[in-house]
Each structure stands twice: as C-alpha cells, then as structure tokens.
Design a protein around this motif. Structure first.
Motif, PDB file in Angstrom:
ATOM      1  N   ALA A  11      52.892 -14.688 -73.635  1.00  0.00           N
ATOM      2  CA  ALA A  11      52.224 -15.995 -73.641  1.00  0.00           C
ATOM      3  C   ALA A  11      51.122 -16.026 -74.700  1.00  0.00           C
ATOM      4  CB  ALA A  11      51.637 -16.290 -72.265  1.00  0.00           C
ATOM      5  N   ASN A  12      50.428 -14.903 -74.860  1.00  0.00           N
ATOM      6  CA  ASN A  12      49.359 -14.825 -75.860  1.00  0.00           C
ATOM      7  C   ASN A  12      49.930 -14.894 -77.273  1.00  0.00           C
ATOM      8  OD1 ASN A  12      46.465 -14.306 -76.467  1.00  0.00           O
ATOM      9  ND2 ASN A  12      47.274 -12.425 -77.377  1.00  0.00           N
ATOM     10  N   MET A  13      51.085 -14.253 -77.491  1.00  0.00           N
ATOM     11  CA  MET A  13      51.745 -14.319 -78.793  1.00  0.00           C
ATOM     12  C   MET A  13      52.153 -15.746 -79.129  1.00  0.00           C
ATOM     13  SD  MET A  13      54.158 -10.901 -78.615  1.00  0.00           S
ATOM     14  CE  MET A  13      55.127 -11.447 -80.010  1.00  0.00           C
ATOM     15  N   VAL A  14      52.706 -16.449 -78.150  1.00  0.00           N
ATOM     16  CA  VAL A  14      53.131 -17.838 -78.364  1.00  0.00           C
ATOM     17  C   VAL A  14      51.923 -18.715 -78.664  1.00  0.00           C
ATOM     18  CG1 VAL A  14      54.096 -19.882 -77.243  1.00  0.00           C
ATOM     19  CG2 VAL A  14      55.212 -17.657 -76.955  1.00  0.00           C
ATOM     20  N   GLU A  15      50.867 -18.521 -77.903  1.00  0.00           N
ATOM     21  CA  GLU A  15      49.683 -19.357 -78.046  1.00  0.00           C
ATOM     22  C   GLU A  15      49.042 -19.212 -79.417  1.00  0.00           C
ATOM     23  OE1 GLU A  15      46.581 -21.964 -77.383  1.00  0.00           O
ATOM     24  OE2 GLU A  15      48.475 -21.710 -76.312  1.00  0.00           O
ATOM     25  N   HIS A  16      49.028 -17.998 -79.952  1.00  0.00           N
ATOM     26  CA  HIS A  16      48.330 -17.752 -81.217  1.00  0.00           C
ATOM     27  C   HIS A  16      49.268 -17.648 -82.419  1.00  0.00           C
ATOM     28  CE1 HIS A  16      45.336 -16.547 -78.177  1.00  0.00           C
ATOM     29  NE2 HIS A  16      44.468 -16.998 -79.063  1.00  0.00           N
ATOM     30  N   SER A  17      50.510 -18.028 -82.240  1.00  0.00           N
ATOM     31  CA  SER A  17      51.453 -18.019 -83.355  1.00  0.00           C
ATOM     32  C   SER A  17      51.036 -19.036 -84.408  1.00  0.00           C
ATOM     33  CB  SER A  17      52.863 -18.353 -82.846  1.00  0.00           C
ATOM     34  OG  SER A  17      53.748 -18.533 -83.928  1.00  0.00           O
ATOM     35  N   THR A  18      51.270 -18.703 -85.681  1.00  0.00           N
ATOM     36  CA  THR A  18      50.956 -19.647 -86.758  1.00  0.00           C
ATOM     37  C   THR A  18      51.993 -20.770 -86.818  1.00  0.00           C
ATOM     38  OG1 THR A  18      52.169 -18.246 -88.330  1.00  0.00           O
ATOM     39  CG2 THR A  18      49.790 -17.906 -88.162  1.00  0.00           C
ATOM     40  N   GLU A  19      53.130 -20.568 -86.163  1.00  0.00           N
ATOM     41  CA  GLU A  19      54.150 -21.610 -86.092  1.00  0.00           C
ATOM     42  C   GLU A  19      53.846 -22.519 -84.903  1.00  0.00           C
ATOM     43  OE1 GLU A  19      57.679 -19.298 -85.690  1.00  0.00           O
ATOM     44  OE2 GLU A  19      57.936 -19.068 -87.852  1.00  0.00           O
ATOM     45  N   ALA A  20      54.189 -23.786 -85.038  1.00  0.00           N
ATOM     46  CA  ALA A  20      53.985 -24.728 -83.937  1.00  0.00           C
ATOM     47  C   ALA A  20      55.086 -24.492 -82.894  1.00  0.00           C
ATOM     48  CB  ALA A  20      54.041 -26.155 -84.445  1.00  0.00           C
ATOM     49  N   ILE A  21      54.672 -24.209 -81.663  1.00  0.00           N
ATOM     50  CA  ILE A  21      55.626 -24.010 -80.570  1.00  0.00           C
ATOM     51  C   ILE A  21      55.323 -25.050 -79.500  1.00  0.00           C
ATOM     52  CG2 ILE A  21      56.545 -22.401 -78.867  1.00  0.00           C
ATOM     53  CD1 ILE A  21      55.667 -20.124 -80.703  1.00  0.00           C
ATOM     54  N   ILE A  22      56.279 -25.923 -79.288  1.00  0.00           N
ATOM     55  CA  ILE A  22      56.073 -27.086 -78.417  1.00  0.00           C
ATOM     56  C   ILE A  22      57.192 -27.161 -77.389  1.00  0.00           C
ATOM     57  CG2 ILE A  22      55.852 -29.609 -78.368  1.00  0.00           C
ATOM     58  CD1 ILE A  22      55.301 -29.313 -81.498  1.00  0.00           C
ATOM     59  N   THR A  23      56.832 -27.460 -76.164  1.00  0.00           N
ATOM     60  CA  THR A  23      57.858 -27.740 -75.153  1.00  0.00           C
ATOM     61  C   THR A  23      57.654 -29.163 -74.652  1.00  0.00           C
ATOM     62  OG1 THR A  23      56.496 -26.860 -73.335  1.00  0.00           O
ATOM     63  CG2 THR A  23      58.031 -25.340 -74.391  1.00  0.00           C
ATOM     64  N   ARG A  24      58.755 -29.801 -74.280  1.00  0.00           N
ATOM     65  CA  ARG A  24      58.670 -31.145 -73.722  1.00  0.00           C
ATOM     66  C   ARG A  24      59.729 -31.314 -72.649  1.00  0.00           C
ATOM     67  NH1 ARG A  24      62.672 -34.416 -75.156  1.00  0.00           N
ATOM     68  NH2 ARG A  24      63.821 -34.170 -77.113  1.00  0.00           N
ATOM     69  N   ASP A  25      59.473 -32.237 -71.758  1.00  0.00           N
ATOM     70  CA  ASP A  25      60.403 -32.447 -70.657  1.00  0.00           C
ATOM     71  C   ASP A  25      61.482 -33.457 -71.043  1.00  0.00           C
ATOM     72  OD1 ASP A  25      59.194 -34.955 -70.538  1.00  0.00           O
ATOM     73  OD2 ASP A  25      57.864 -34.395 -68.872  1.00  0.00           O
ATOM     74  N   LEU A  26      62.309 -33.816 -70.069  1.00  0.00           N
ATOM     75  CA  LEU A  26      63.420 -34.734 -70.345  1.00  0.00           C
ATOM     76  C   LEU A  26      62.940 -36.158 -70.615  1.00  0.00           C
ATOM     77  CD1 LEU A  26      66.015 -33.501 -67.686  1.00  0.00           C
ATOM     78  CD2 LEU A  26      65.760 -32.809 -70.082  1.00  0.00           C
ATOM     79  N   ASP A  27      61.699 -36.434 -70.279  1.00  0.00           N
ATOM     80  CA  ASP A  27      61.114 -37.750 -70.568  1.00  0.00           C
ATOM     81  C   ASP A  27      60.442 -37.789 -71.939  1.00  0.00           C
ATOM     82  OD1 ASP A  27      61.872 -38.847 -68.102  1.00  0.00           O
ATOM     83  OD2 ASP A  27      60.113 -37.987 -67.115  1.00  0.00           O
ATOM     84  N   LYS A  28      60.656 -36.716 -72.688  1.00  0.00           N
ATOM     85  CA  LYS A  28      60.116 -36.605 -74.063  1.00  0.00           C
ATOM     86  C   LYS A  28      58.598 -36.521 -74.090  1.00  0.00           C
ATOM     87  CE  LYS A  28      64.038 -38.974 -76.290  1.00  0.00           C
ATOM     88  NZ  LYS A  28      64.848 -39.060 -75.063  1.00  0.00           N
ATOM     89  N   ARG A  29      58.022 -35.984 -73.014  1.00  0.00           N
ATOM     90  CA  ARG A  29      56.567 -35.791 -72.963  1.00  0.00           C
ATOM     91  C   ARG A  29      56.228 -34.315 -73.153  1.00  0.00           C
ATOM     92  NH1 ARG A  29      53.680 -40.108 -71.888  1.00  0.00           N
ATOM     93  NH2 ARG A  29      54.784 -41.952 -71.111  1.00  0.00           N
ATOM     94  N   VAL A  30      55.194 -34.059 -73.935  1.00  0.00           N
ATOM     95  CA  VAL A  30      54.789 -32.689 -74.261  1.00  0.00           C
ATOM     96  C   VAL A  30      54.276 -31.970 -73.026  1.00  0.00           C
ATOM     97  CG1 VAL A  30      53.170 -31.293 -75.607  1.00  0.00           C
ATOM     98  CG2 VAL A  30      54.241 -33.306 -76.640  1.00  0.00           C
ATOM     99  N   THR A  31      54.774 -30.760 -72.798  1.00  0.00           N
ATOM    100  CA  THR A  31      54.330 -29.953 -71.641  1.00  0.00           C
ATOM    101  C   THR A  31      53.560 -28.708 -72.096  1.00  0.00           C
ATOM    102  OG1 THR A  31      56.508 -28.873 -71.605  1.00  0.00           O
ATOM    103  CG2 THR A  31      56.168 -30.752 -70.122  1.00  0.00           C
ATOM    104  N   SER A  32      53.726 -28.294 -73.340  1.00  0.00           N
ATOM    105  CA  SER A  32      52.904 -27.205 -73.885  1.00  0.00           C
ATOM    106  C   SER A  32      52.758 -27.398 -75.389  1.00  0.00           C
ATOM    107  CB  SER A  32      53.520 -25.835 -73.577  1.00  0.00           C
ATOM    108  OG  SER A  32      54.694 -25.610 -74.338  1.00  0.00           O
ATOM    109  N   TRP A  33      51.604 -26.912 -75.897  1.00  0.00           N
ATOM    110  CA  TRP A  33      51.218 -27.196 -77.295  1.00  0.00           C
ATOM    111  C   TRP A  33      50.307 -26.067 -77.747  1.00  0.00           C
ATOM    112  CZ3 TRP A  33      52.575 -31.510 -80.267  1.00  0.00           C
ATOM    113  CH2 TRP A  33      51.782 -31.826 -81.368  1.00  0.00           C
ATOM    114  N   ASN A  34      50.807 -25.162 -78.587  1.00  0.00           N
ATOM    115  CA  ASN A  34      50.004 -23.986 -78.943  1.00  0.00           C
ATOM    116  C   ASN A  34      49.057 -24.262 -80.109  1.00  0.00           C
ATOM    117  OD1 ASN A  34      51.758 -24.030 -81.124  1.00  0.00           O
ATOM    118  ND2 ASN A  34      52.061 -21.812 -81.150  1.00  0.00           N
ATOM    119  N   LYS A  35      48.319 -23.221 -80.508  1.00  0.00           N
ATOM    120  CA  LYS A  35      47.331 -23.377 -81.579  1.00  0.00           C
ATOM    121  C   LYS A  35      48.007 -23.675 -82.924  1.00  0.00           C
ATOM    122  CE  LYS A  35      43.644 -20.649 -79.512  1.00  0.00           C
ATOM    123  NZ  LYS A  35      42.856 -21.866 -79.225  1.00  0.00           N
ATOM    124  N   GLY A  36      49.220 -23.127 -83.109  1.00  0.00           N
ATOM    125  CA  GLY A  36      49.951 -23.435 -84.331  1.00  0.00           C
ATOM    126  C   GLY A  36      50.241 -24.920 -84.450  1.00  0.00           C
TER     127      GLY A  36
END
Length: 212
Positions: A11-36
C-alpha cells in the motif's frame, strides 16, 4: 503479522508511486487516488475521492468510449492506450494508461484500477525524430531528382556531341560508346578494344590505361 506488513508495504508503494494509480467504482466515482495522481492531475486525494470522472476531467472521453474501455477490460482482462490527459490548471500531457478490473469471488468486475504514466518527453522525442526523418527523406528525394536531371543533361550532351566518347573497364572492354564515337570509328566489337588501336599508338594506350 507478516501478511499485514506485506500489505502495508504494498500500500505504501502504491501511495508513493510516481505514476498515477487510481481506482473507481462501477458508477465511475474515484475510490482511491495516490500521490502520483495528485502530482499529475493537480487534485488532492480529498478533492478527488468520491468525484465522478467527468467532474475532474483529467481524462476527456465520451461515455461511449468509456463503456468500450470497460467492455475490453471485462473481455480481455486488461486495456492499455496512449492518450492526452489534463491537469486541473488546463494544461495537458501525453500519457500511457493501463486499466484492469478488480473482480469478486464470482469473477464479476466490481471496480477498475488505472495506472497513468507521463510519456510527454518520449512522445516529443519521437515526434522530433519523425520530423527529422521526413526532412531527410525529402532532401534525399530532391538530391536524387537533381542527380537524375544532371545525368539526363550530360547524357544528352554526349549523345548529341560530334566528338567520340567511350567508356571502358580495366580489361579494355567497352561499357559505353557514344553515337559520335560510332560515327567516327564505326560499330567495332566491344571486347579487348585495345587490339584495335593503331600499332604506333598501342604503347601509349597501354601507358594511359596503367596510369588511369
């Protein structure tokens, strides 16, 4: 325990990745948004989570296009592309994106995860290289046309000259004989033409061939 530590490390690797890592639900709403994602798109995690994609407008695709992407992920398991993305300040960049589906125990897609990487520099270099190659091709075409034009002009001068012009190889075999040369000496054989030189000139002809 060990499993908990491994999950936290991931989880720490994902959070601090320089790449944008985003998850969203079936309603197209963002559920996670990292520092990248914060850095690439300009929205903080607090601003982004819970928002719909069309509200953040970091990717500008029609609903039909988004539905097509979801279908490809469902059918193939993943999707990737290279498209334009947008920062909250209105600026844009060219990015590589991959998408995967997160499934439940039944194999049904419950949410989507997307990874975005800024490849603007690579794209710019590719475009510059393509431009240079196109310019080089145009120069080669122009040079080739110029050489061909000059060759035609010189050939025309030789073909229409009353002087005799001949070209031979190292063995004195004639490679070319102009109409003027044929008119002067006749249509002689093209093999070992040194044999047709006047006896008084044979040594001079041999000496010229050696020097050439």
């Amino acid at each position: 325990n060990k499993l908990r530590k491994e999950i936290d490390a991931l989880a720490n690797m994902v959070e601090h990745s320089t790449e944008a890592i985003i998850t969203r639900d079936l309603d197209k709403r963002v559920t996670s948004w990292n520092k990248g994602a914060e850095k690439l798109f300009g929205y903080s995690k607090e601003e982004a989570i819970g928002k719909a994609i069309n509200e953040l407008r970091y990717i500008r695709l029609a609903d039909k296009e988004m539905a097509g992407i979801e279908q490809k992920i469902s059918e193939a398991g993943a999707w990737k592309s290279e498209i334009d993305f947008f920062h909250r300040d209105g600026s844009s960049f060219f990015g590589a994106i991959t998408g995967d589906g997160i499934k439940n125990e039944k194999g049904e897609v419950m949410s989507y995860i997307f990874v975005v990487r800024d490849i603007s520099k690579r794209k710019r270099l590719e475009d510059e290289l393509k431009k240079l190659n196109e310019e080089l091709e145009e120069k080669v075409k122009a040079r080739t046309a110029e050489v061909y034009k000059n060759e035609k002009r010189f050939r025309s001068l030789i073909e229409n000259s009353t002087d005799g012009v001949a070209l031979s190889d190292a063995e004195a075999n004639v490679l070319y004989r102009s109409p003027g040369a044929i008119k002067i000496i006749g249509d002689l054989p093209t093999v070992k033409t040194i044999n047709f030189a006047h006896p008084d000139d044979s040594e001079m002809v041999k000496d010229i061939r050696v020097k050439v």
